[in-house]
Write a protein that holds these residues in place. Structure first.
Motif, PDB file in Angstrom:
ATOM      1  N   LEU A 130     -22.973  36.126   5.986  1.00  0.00           N
ATOM      2  CA  LEU A 130     -23.142  34.806   6.584  1.00  0.00           C
ATOM      3  C   LEU A 130     -22.045  33.906   6.020  1.00  0.00           C
ATOM      4  O   LEU A 130     -22.152  33.405   4.918  1.00  0.00           O
ATOM      5  N   THR A 131     -20.990  33.757   6.796  1.00  0.00           N
ATOM      6  CA  THR A 131     -19.858  32.919   6.386  1.00  0.00           C
ATOM      7  C   THR A 131     -20.024  31.534   7.009  1.00  0.00           C
ATOM      8  O   THR A 131     -20.847  31.334   7.915  1.00  0.00           O
ATOM      9  N   LEU A 132     -19.251  30.593   6.525  1.00  0.00           N
ATOM     10  CA  LEU A 132     -19.315  29.234   7.064  1.00  0.00           C
ATOM     11  C   LEU A 132     -19.023  29.206   8.574  1.00  0.00           C
ATOM     12  O   LEU A 132     -19.773  28.576   9.327  1.00  0.00           O
ATOM     13  N   PRO A 133     -17.972  29.890   9.054  1.00  0.00           N
ATOM     14  CA  PRO A 133     -17.746  29.868  10.510  1.00  0.00           C
ATOM     15  C   PRO A 133     -18.911  30.472  11.311  1.00  0.00           C
ATOM     16  O   PRO A 133     -19.264  29.954  12.363  1.00  0.00           O
ATOM     17  N   ARG A 134     -19.532  31.533  10.805  1.00  0.00           N
ATOM     18  CA  ARG A 134     -20.677  32.129  11.505  1.00  0.00           C
ATOM     19  C   ARG A 134     -21.859  31.161  11.506  1.00  0.00           C
ATOM     20  O   ARG A 134     -22.557  31.015  12.504  1.00  0.00           O
ATOM     21  N   LEU A 135     -22.074  30.502  10.386  1.00  0.00           N
ATOM     22  CA  LEU A 135     -23.171  29.543  10.289  1.00  0.00           C
ATOM     23  C   LEU A 135     -22.945  28.363  11.226  1.00  0.00           C
ATOM     24  O   LEU A 135     -23.856  27.937  11.950  1.00  0.00           O
ATOM     25  N   VAL A 136     -21.719  27.840  11.253  1.00  0.00           N
ATOM     26  CA  VAL A 136     -21.395  26.726  12.154  1.00  0.00           C
ATOM     27  C   VAL A 136     -21.578  27.165  13.607  1.00  0.00           C
ATOM     28  O   VAL A 136     -22.149  26.425  14.417  1.00  0.00           O
ATOM     29  N   GLY A 137     -21.131  28.371  13.939  1.00  0.00           N
ATOM     30  CA  GLY A 137     -21.320  28.883  15.302  1.00  0.00           C
ATOM     31  C   GLY A 137     -22.787  28.957  15.678  1.00  0.00           C
ATOM     32  O   GLY A 137     -23.192  28.538  16.775  1.00  0.00           O
ATOM     33  N   ALA A 138     -23.616  29.459  14.753  1.00  0.00           N
ATOM     34  CA  ALA A 138     -25.053  29.547  15.017  1.00  0.00           C
ATOM     35  C   ALA A 138     -25.657  28.152  15.182  1.00  0.00           C
ATOM     36  O   ALA A 138     -26.484  27.931  16.072  1.00  0.00           O
ATOM     37  N   LEU A 139     -25.239  27.226  14.330  1.00  0.00           N
ATOM     38  CA  LEU A 139     -25.758  25.858  14.432  1.00  0.00           C
ATOM     39  C   LEU A 139     -25.341  25.203  15.742  1.00  0.00           C
ATOM     40  O   LEU A 139     -26.107  24.430  16.332  1.00  0.00           O
TER      41      LEU A 139
END
Length: 162
Positions: A130-139
């Motif tokens: 769970l990287t920052l870009p993946r988290l931002v994409g999910a959000l």
């Protein structure tokens, strides 16, 4: 995997998602006719079995290994439980939330659960941190879901700045 194969997989994934609201809407109507959402769930799953068995026979697939069946951990059989859960909840909730409301909320749950499954590599999946870009994409997906759902509330209008 070449670009054409990858594109084909992406298209199939979109089709898999596209059939969900159709299945849910049809099953909701079936539920009204049969008198209860669980009867519609059972009917849907029986039709699935009736469609799948001839395909398996036509492809002449070998029978599964009895050794595997007898030794498989219990969690491997949970897919059927989750399938019943999804179909039954879709039948019950879609008429109340609408097709887009149900699908976007279900998608929210799918995104959140998928991130956990990927991060920990659960059930034999490839671990994807769970990287920052993946988290931002999910959000961003969840934010889109919230906007779609809020804009569908009767009498509620979203206005910029107020």
């Amino acid at each position: 995997m070449n670009t054409l194969q990858w594109s084909g997989l992406l298209l199939l994934a979109v089709i898999a998602g596209a059939v969900v609201p159709f299945q849910s809407a049809i099953n909701a109507n079936l539920s009204r006719g049969l008198g209860h959402p669980l009867w519609a769930t059972l009917a849907s799953l029986l039709v699935s079995l009736l469609v799948l068995l001839p395909i398996i026979l036509a492809l002449r697939l070998p029978l599964p290994s009895l050794a595997f069946i007898s030794k498989a951990p219990l969690w491997m059989w949970a897919g059927g439980v989750f399938g019943v859960c999804f179909v039954a909840l879709a039948v019950m909730l879609l008429p109340k939330l609408g097709a887009s409301g149900f699908v976007v909320l279900a998608l929210t749950g799918q995104v959140m659960a998928s991130m956990v499954l990927d991060h920990f590599g659960l059930f034999g999946l490839v671990e994807r941190q769970l990287t920052l870009p993946r988290l931002v994409g999910a959000l961003l997906v969840v934010a889109g879901v919230v906007l779609i759902q809020l804009s569908a509330v009767p009498g509620k209008v979203l206005v910029a700045g107020g």
